[in-house]
Design a protein around this motif. Structure first.
Motif, short mmCIF file in Angstrom:
data_model
loop_
_atom_site.label_atom_id
_atom_site.label_comp_id
_atom_site.label_asym_id
_atom_site.label_seq_id
_atom_site.Cartn_x
_atom_site.Cartn_y
_atom_site.Cartn_z
N VAL A 180 -0.24 3.51 5.65
CA VAL A 180 -0.28 2.10 5.27
C VAL A 180 -1.36 1.87 4.22
CG1 VAL A 180 -0.55 -0.29 6.03
CG2 VAL A 180 0.50 1.40 7.57
N ASP A 181 -0.95 1.47 3.03
CA ASP A 181 -1.89 1.05 2.00
C ASP A 181 -2.02 -0.47 1.98
OD1 ASP A 181 -2.34 3.68 0.95
OD2 ASP A 181 -0.39 3.55 -0.04
N THR A 182 -0.88 -1.14 2.17
CA THR A 182 -0.83 -2.60 2.06
C THR A 182 0.09 -3.17 3.13
OG1 THR A 182 -1.18 -2.49 -0.34
CG2 THR A 182 -0.24 -4.53 0.53
N ILE A 183 -0.34 -4.25 3.74
CA ILE A 183 0.52 -5.00 4.67
C ILE A 183 1.02 -6.23 3.93
CG2 ILE A 183 0.66 -6.26 6.85
CD1 ILE A 183 -1.62 -4.53 7.90
N VAL A 184 2.33 -6.34 3.78
CA VAL A 184 2.94 -7.52 3.16
C VAL A 184 3.39 -8.44 4.28
CG1 VAL A 184 4.87 -8.38 1.78
CG2 VAL A 184 3.64 -6.33 1.06
N CYS A 185 2.79 -9.62 4.34
CA CYS A 185 3.02 -10.55 5.45
C CYS A 185 4.10 -11.57 5.08
CB CYS A 185 1.74 -11.28 5.80
SG CYS A 185 0.38 -10.20 6.32
N ILE A 186 5.12 -11.65 5.93
CA ILE A 186 6.21 -12.61 5.77
C ILE A 186 6.11 -13.63 6.91
CG2 ILE A 186 8.73 -12.85 5.55
CD1 ILE A 186 7.58 -11.06 3.43
N ASP A 187 6.59 -14.83 6.70
CA ASP A 187 6.68 -15.84 7.77
C ASP A 187 5.31 -16.31 8.27
OD1 ASP A 187 9.44 -15.48 7.68
OD2 ASP A 187 9.46 -14.08 9.35
N ARG A 232 1.80 -1.98 -6.46
CA ARG A 232 2.37 -0.90 -7.26
C ARG A 232 2.05 0.48 -6.67
NH1 ARG A 232 4.25 -1.46 -12.18
NH2 ARG A 232 2.94 -3.29 -12.63
N ASP A 233 3.12 1.25 -6.45
CA ASP A 233 3.03 2.63 -5.96
C ASP A 233 2.33 2.75 -4.60
OD1 ASP A 233 4.28 3.52 -8.33
OD2 ASP A 233 2.34 3.58 -9.36
N LYS A 234 2.35 1.68 -3.81
CA LYS A 234 1.69 1.70 -2.51
C LYS A 234 2.68 1.95 -1.38
CE LYS A 234 -2.25 0.39 -4.35
NZ LYS A 234 -3.31 1.38 -4.62
N ASN A 235 2.15 2.40 -0.25
CA ASN A 235 2.92 2.50 0.99
C ASN A 235 2.79 1.17 1.71
OD1 ASN A 235 3.73 5.49 1.23
ND2 ASN A 235 1.54 5.60 0.75
N ILE A 236 3.91 0.48 1.86
CA ILE A 236 3.91 -0.90 2.35
C ILE A 236 4.38 -0.97 3.80
CG2 ILE A 236 4.84 -3.22 2.01
CD1 ILE A 236 3.11 -2.30 -0.32
N LEU A 237 3.58 -1.67 4.62
CA LEU A 237 4.04 -2.06 5.95
C LEU A 237 4.49 -3.51 5.85
CD1 LEU A 237 4.38 -1.64 9.02
CD2 LEU A 237 2.02 -2.44 9.28
N LEU A 238 5.77 -3.75 6.11
CA LEU A 238 6.32 -5.10 6.05
C LEU A 238 6.14 -5.73 7.43
CD1 LEU A 238 7.77 -6.78 3.87
CD2 LEU A 238 9.94 -6.06 4.87
N LEU A 239 5.39 -6.83 7.49
CA LEU A 239 5.09 -7.50 8.75
C LEU A 239 5.81 -8.84 8.79
CD1 LEU A 239 3.51 -7.82 11.41
CD2 LEU A 239 1.60 -8.72 10.05
N MET A 240 6.64 -9.02 9.82
CA MET A 240 7.46 -10.23 9.93
C MET A 240 7.34 -10.84 11.31
SD MET A 240 10.91 -8.59 8.26
CE MET A 240 11.55 -10.20 7.78
N LYS A 248 6.81 1.73 -1.77
CA LYS A 248 7.67 2.28 -0.73
C LYS A 248 7.40 1.57 0.58
CE LYS A 248 8.24 6.42 2.13
NZ LYS A 248 7.68 7.77 2.44
N ILE A 249 8.46 1.13 1.25
CA ILE A 249 8.30 0.55 2.58
C ILE A 249 8.15 1.70 3.57
CG2 ILE A 249 9.35 -0.84 4.41
CD1 ILE A 249 10.76 -2.47 2.31
N SER A 250 6.94 1.87 4.08
CA SER A 250 6.68 2.97 5.02
C SER A 250 6.95 2.55 6.46
CB SER A 250 5.24 3.46 4.87
OG SER A 250 4.33 2.41 5.12
N GLY A 251 7.07 1.25 6.69
CA GLY A 251 7.35 0.78 8.03
C GLY A 251 7.65 -0.71 8.05
N ILE A 252 8.34 -1.15 9.09
CA ILE A 252 8.63 -2.57 9.29
C ILE A 252 8.21 -2.93 10.72
CG2 ILE A 252 10.37 -4.41 9.34
CD1 ILE A 252 12.12 -2.63 7.54
N SER A 253 7.36 -3.92 10.84
CA SER A 253 6.93 -4.39 12.16
C SER A 253 7.31 -5.86 12.29
CB SER A 253 5.42 -4.23 12.34
OG SER A 253 5.05 -2.88 12.47
#
Length: 213
Positions: free
Chosen positions: A64-71, A122-130, A152-157
């Motif tokens: 995980v490089d970056t957590i992208v927060c949704i909702d 850019r070019d990060k491993n993304i954890l998508l948090l919803m 790249k989406i490395s995971g979805i939580s």
């Protein structure tokens, strides 16, 4: 709308999901429950408990490089980043830390990131948090936006998910439809609730709901 139902996580007894039965219209579908995560996302003790539970699901498998927060999951995201860092989750960031970012939305619902946010994407491993994943359309739009930047989406939580995976990516969630067996999501054009002339109770999205009438 009916009374709120409280559902306790089977694995994490201090994590509770609130579900309100009814007929709700969301941006992508019609659903027969509104999952009220207001306190999960806003109350320190609950957000911390949810983050800890989510971190336990991914610490051994996810970069995980970056957590992208949704909702509106930024508070959970901050606690999650702290828990993952404490657990020694690998990050490729030069600063050896995890970024926490939130996208904007254009009228079509497409996710966008401003120029000042791009270095965190850019070019990060993304954890998508919803908060919740129902139809998977938000995940698809997120994947399109992130792919543009080579991320790249490395995971979805998610706190709740009606699906096990989207686009071949597993979704790690604390609650599933096994916790709400009669949970249903409908395509707006084929909604059984509409066909049965059940009135719409409210319009809903990741921020909450607005009653009709």
């Amino acid at each position: 709308m009916q009374e709120t139902i409280k559902i306790q996580s089977k694995q994490h007894r201090n994590v509770v999901l609130k579900a309100i039965p009814g007929h709700f219209v969301t941006p992508n579908s019609h659903v027969n429950y509104f999952l009220d995560m207001t306190t999960i996302k806003s109350r320190l003790s609950e957000a911390s408990a949810v983050a800890k539970a989510l971190s336990e699901q991914i610490t051994a498998t996810t970069v995980v490089d970056t957590i992208v927060c949704i909702d509106g999951c930024e508070i959970i995201g901050a606690f999650l980043a702290e828990d993952l860092t404490r657990a020694g989750v690998y990050s490729m960031n030069s600063h050896n830390t995890i970024y926490i970012v939130t996208p904007e939305y254009v009228n079509s619902g497409q996710l966008v990131f401003r120029e000042n946010m791009v270095p965190m994407i850019r070019d990060k491993n993304i954890l998508l948090l919803m908060a919740s994943a129902t139809t998977g359309q938000t995940i698809v739009k997120a994947a399109q936006a992130l792919g543009y930047y080579g991320a790249k989406i490395s995971g979805i939580s998610a706190v709740f998910s009606a699906a096990n995976s989207v686009m071949g990516i597993p979704i790690k969630s604390l609650f599933t439809i096994t916790d709400i067996p009669d949970y249903k999501t409908y395509n707006p054009e084929g909604c059984t609730l509409c066909r049965d002339k059940k009135k719409i109770d409210a319009f809903a999205n990741g921020f909450g709901y607005s009653k009709i009438g």
